[in-house]
Scaffold this motif. Structure first.
Motif, PDB file in Angstrom:
ATOM      1  N   LEU A  24       0.871  -1.184   0.000  1.00  0.00           N
ATOM      2  CA  LEU A  24       0.000   0.000   0.000  1.00  0.00           C
ATOM      3  C   LEU A  24       0.904   1.228   0.000  1.00  0.00           C
ATOM      4  O   LEU A  24       1.743   1.370   0.890  1.00  0.00           O
ATOM      5  CB  LEU A  24      -0.886  -0.002   1.255  1.00  0.00           C
ATOM      6  CG  LEU A  24      -1.731   1.253   1.482  1.00  0.00           C
ATOM      7  CD1 LEU A  24      -2.805   1.408   0.402  1.00  0.00           C
ATOM      8  CD2 LEU A  24      -2.407   1.210   2.866  1.00  0.00           C
ATOM      9  N   THR A  25       0.746   2.078  -1.009  1.00  0.00           N
ATOM     10  CA  THR A  25       1.602   3.264  -1.044  1.00  0.00           C
ATOM     11  C   THR A  25       0.792   4.554  -0.952  1.00  0.00           C
ATOM     12  O   THR A  25      -0.394   4.596  -1.301  1.00  0.00           O
ATOM     13  CB  THR A  25       2.470   3.329  -2.327  1.00  0.00           C
ATOM     14  OG1 THR A  25       1.617   3.494  -3.475  1.00  0.00           O
ATOM     15  CG2 THR A  25       3.334   2.100  -2.488  1.00  0.00           C
ATOM     16  N   GLY A  26       1.493   5.591  -0.497  1.00  0.00           N
ATOM     17  CA  GLY A  26       0.919   6.935  -0.444  1.00  0.00           C
ATOM     18  C   GLY A  26       1.925   7.928  -1.011  1.00  0.00           C
ATOM     19  O   GLY A  26       2.960   7.537  -1.588  1.00  0.00           O
ATOM     20  N   ALA A  27       1.626   9.190  -0.817  1.00  0.00           N
ATOM     21  CA  ALA A  27       2.399  10.260  -1.460  1.00  0.00           C
ATOM     22  C   ALA A  27       3.900  10.184  -1.158  1.00  0.00           C
ATOM     23  O   ALA A  27       4.723  10.593  -1.983  1.00  0.00           O
ATOM     24  CB  ALA A  27       1.849  11.609  -1.015  1.00  0.00           C
ATOM     25  N   PHE A  38       0.771  15.557   0.568  1.00  0.00           N
ATOM     26  CA  PHE A  38      -0.446  16.326   0.850  1.00  0.00           C
ATOM     27  C   PHE A  38      -0.365  17.090   2.152  1.00  0.00           C
ATOM     28  O   PHE A  38      -0.834  18.217   2.249  1.00  0.00           O
ATOM     29  CB  PHE A  38      -1.669  15.399   0.908  1.00  0.00           C
ATOM     30  CG  PHE A  38      -2.077  14.979  -0.455  1.00  0.00           C
ATOM     31  CD1 PHE A  38      -2.958  15.743  -1.182  1.00  0.00           C
ATOM     32  CD2 PHE A  38      -1.525  13.861  -1.035  1.00  0.00           C
ATOM     33  CE1 PHE A  38      -3.298  15.397  -2.462  1.00  0.00           C
ATOM     34  CE2 PHE A  38      -1.861  13.499  -2.317  1.00  0.00           C
ATOM     35  CZ  PHE A  38      -2.747  14.262  -3.028  1.00  0.00           C
ATOM     36  N   ARG A  39       0.169  16.425   3.162  1.00  0.00           N
ATOM     37  CA  ARG A  39       0.165  17.031   4.488  1.00  0.00           C
ATOM     38  C   ARG A  39       1.587  17.458   4.826  1.00  0.00           C
ATOM     39  O   ARG A  39       2.520  17.087   4.146  1.00  0.00           O
ATOM     40  CB  ARG A  39      -0.436  16.043   5.491  1.00  0.00           C
ATOM     41  CG  ARG A  39      -1.909  15.835   5.132  1.00  0.00           C
ATOM     42  CD  ARG A  39      -2.600  14.669   5.772  1.00  0.00           C
ATOM     43  NE  ARG A  39      -3.945  14.567   5.181  1.00  0.00           N
ATOM     44  CZ  ARG A  39      -4.204  13.909   4.047  1.00  0.00           C
ATOM     45  NH1 ARG A  39      -3.262  13.253   3.421  1.00  0.00           N
ATOM     46  NH2 ARG A  39      -5.426  13.905   3.545  1.00  0.00           N
ATOM     47  N   GLY A  40       1.710  18.279   5.869  1.00  0.00           N
ATOM     48  CA  GLY A  40       3.035  18.805   6.163  1.00  0.00           C
ATOM     49  C   GLY A  40       3.307  20.019   5.289  1.00  0.00           C
ATOM     50  O   GLY A  40       2.453  20.467   4.526  1.00  0.00           O
ATOM     51  N   LYS A  41       4.510  20.524   5.385  1.00  0.00           N
ATOM     52  CA  LYS A  41       4.815  21.816   4.750  1.00  0.00           C
ATOM     53  C   LYS A  41       4.737  21.776   3.221  1.00  0.00           C
ATOM     54  O   LYS A  41       4.549  22.804   2.574  1.00  0.00           O
ATOM     55  CB  LYS A  41       6.189  22.329   5.210  1.00  0.00           C
ATOM     56  CG  LYS A  41       7.343  21.459   4.783  1.00  0.00           C
ATOM     57  CD  LYS A  41       8.665  22.106   5.163  1.00  0.00           C
ATOM     58  CE  LYS A  41       9.842  21.166   4.980  1.00  0.00           C
ATOM     59  NZ  LYS A  41       9.900  20.381   3.755  1.00  0.00           N
ATOM     60  N   ILE A 189       3.795   1.978   2.645  1.00  0.00           N
ATOM     61  CA  ILE A 189       4.915   2.883   2.347  1.00  0.00           C
ATOM     62  C   ILE A 189       4.443   4.325   2.127  1.00  0.00           C
ATOM     63  O   ILE A 189       3.591   4.590   1.265  1.00  0.00           O
ATOM     64  CB  ILE A 189       5.640   2.409   1.059  1.00  0.00           C
ATOM     65  CG1 ILE A 189       6.066   0.944   1.185  1.00  0.00           C
ATOM     66  CG2 ILE A 189       6.850   3.288   0.763  1.00  0.00           C
ATOM     67  CD1 ILE A 189       6.392   0.301  -0.148  1.00  0.00           C
ATOM     68  N   GLY A 190       4.994   5.246   2.903  1.00  0.00           N
ATOM     69  CA  GLY A 190       4.829   6.673   2.616  1.00  0.00           C
ATOM     70  C   GLY A 190       3.408   7.188   2.647  1.00  0.00           C
ATOM     71  O   GLY A 190       3.020   7.991   1.802  1.00  0.00           O
ATOM     72  N   THR A 191       2.641   6.702   3.618  1.00  0.00           N
ATOM     73  CA  THR A 191       1.293   7.278   3.792  1.00  0.00           C
ATOM     74  C   THR A 191       1.104   7.673   5.247  1.00  0.00           C
ATOM     75  O   THR A 191       1.530   6.946   6.150  1.00  0.00           O
ATOM     76  CB  THR A 191       0.180   6.306   3.346  1.00  0.00           C
ATOM     77  OG1 THR A 191      -1.097   6.892   3.659  1.00  0.00           O
ATOM     78  CG2 THR A 191       0.285   4.929   3.959  1.00  0.00           C
ATOM     79  N   SER A 192       0.420   8.815   5.447  1.00  0.00           N
ATOM     80  CA  SER A 192       0.159   9.256   6.824  1.00  0.00           C
ATOM     81  C   SER A 192      -0.929   8.407   7.467  1.00  0.00           C
ATOM     82  O   SER A 192      -1.166   8.506   8.661  1.00  0.00           O
ATOM     83  CB  SER A 192      -0.249  10.729   6.833  1.00  0.00           C
ATOM     84  OG  SER A 192      -1.371  10.911   6.001  1.00  0.00           O
TER      85      SER A 192
END
Ligand code: BJW
Ligand code: ZN
Length: 245
Positions: A24-27, A38-41, A189-192
């Motif tokens: 499962l991957t994210g940004a 998407f989130r963070g600075k 991987i790489g998802t909040s």
């Protein structure tokens, strides 16, 4: 803090004995390609939060602004390439008997890297949908008109992506749930892990007895419940998971 060597070794052992892996991957998996998360600075565009623009309400209020946001992302993505994390996942697919990659990303970078078994939960930036006749088509123009219209019926086109408050396509969600319930190991991987229903896929996998490994720069809401947390950059850690087995 970087992932410990023994944790990497443990993850390698699990992968080496896995018949079916679901990823499962994210940004965050695309961050090292230069794609903002998407989130963070990073999650800002012209002072707007990206998540505030990814809504049907924003599109109804100001479709030109939402299209300008997606046109900017199209232009950015056209100049970017998959990174070592995407490439490591392609090699992982070749090594394992059964592999499915479920992504929340719309950036097409997994496909461009060469991943074959791919489920795109939130759509694809290069697809458009007519708000009138609902026809879905691929459109790879880097910059669409500020209000693009359907060739068939003339109505306004929208990005074929899933915004907040919209249903994921039931067949796509179902195949992602099945992939999560049937795997022996899941890599997240790489998802909040904030956005539902994607975030609950890791919980589905865990509930069915899978070993769930998280790869992220930072701890997430999932970290405490999972079997192994590898903290660091996906583009550094994922190639290490392929070494030595
Ligand atoms: C690195 C790194 C590096 C950085 N290496 N790591 C239940 C409870 C409460 C609310 C809901 C609920 N069920 C549904 C909802 C509503 C909503 C929701 O979840 N809201 C939450 C905010 C609470 N969900 C929905 O509306 C969904 N629809 C739905 O469920 O329908 C039924 C329903 C509707 C209404 C009510 C109830 C039920 C649809 C969700 C669609 C999300 N769409 C977006 C936009 C897609 C199009 C586009 O891209 O433009 O999808 S929003 C955005 O968030 C995008 C992403 O795919 C998604 C997830 O973000 P992601 O990937 O996790 O990114 P970040 O930025 O958050 O995290 C990056 C991570 O990477 C960080 O952890 C970094 O540390 C890490 N990182 N660099 C490794 N180099
Ligand atoms: Zn149409």
């Amino acid at each position: 803090m970087d992932a410990e060597v023994q944790d990497i070794e443990r993850a390698c052992q699990w992968l080496a004995t896995t018949e079916q892996l679901t990823v499962l991957t994210g940004a965050g998996v695309s961050a090292e390609s230069g794609v903002p998360t998407f989130r963070g600075k990073d999650g800002l565009w012209r002072g707007f939060r990206a998540t505030d623009l990814a809504t049907p309400e924003a599109f109804a209020r100001d479709p030109k602004q939402v299209w300008a946001f997606y046109n900017w992302r199209r232009q950015l993505l056209a100049s970017l390439k998959p990174n070592p994390a995407h490439e490591a996942l392609v090699r992982l697919e070749a090594k394992l008997p059964q592999f499915i990659l479920v992504t929340q990303n719309i950036d097409d970078l997994h496909r461009r890297a060469g991943t074959r078994k791919l489920i795109e939960l939130h759509g694809n930036i290069w697809m458009v949908r007519c708000t009138g006749c609902q026809t879905v088509s691929r459109n790879e123009d880097v910059w669409l008109p500020e209000l693009p219209s359907c060739d068939d019926c003339g109505a306004l086109l929208r990005p074929h992506v899933v915004w907040f408050g919209e249903q994921l396509q039931p067949a796509i969600l179902k195949s992602a749930v099945v992939a999560s319930r049937t795997c022996q190991t899941m890599l997240v991987i790489g998802t909040s892990a904030i956005v539902q229903p994607a975030a609950s896929l890791a919980i589905e996998a865990k509930a069915q007895g899978a070993r769930v490994i998280e790869v992220n720069l930072e701890p997430t809401v999932h970290s405490h419940h999972l079997d192994l947390v590898l903290q660091g950059k996906a583009g550094v850690l994922l190639p290490q998971l392929l070494e030595g087995w």
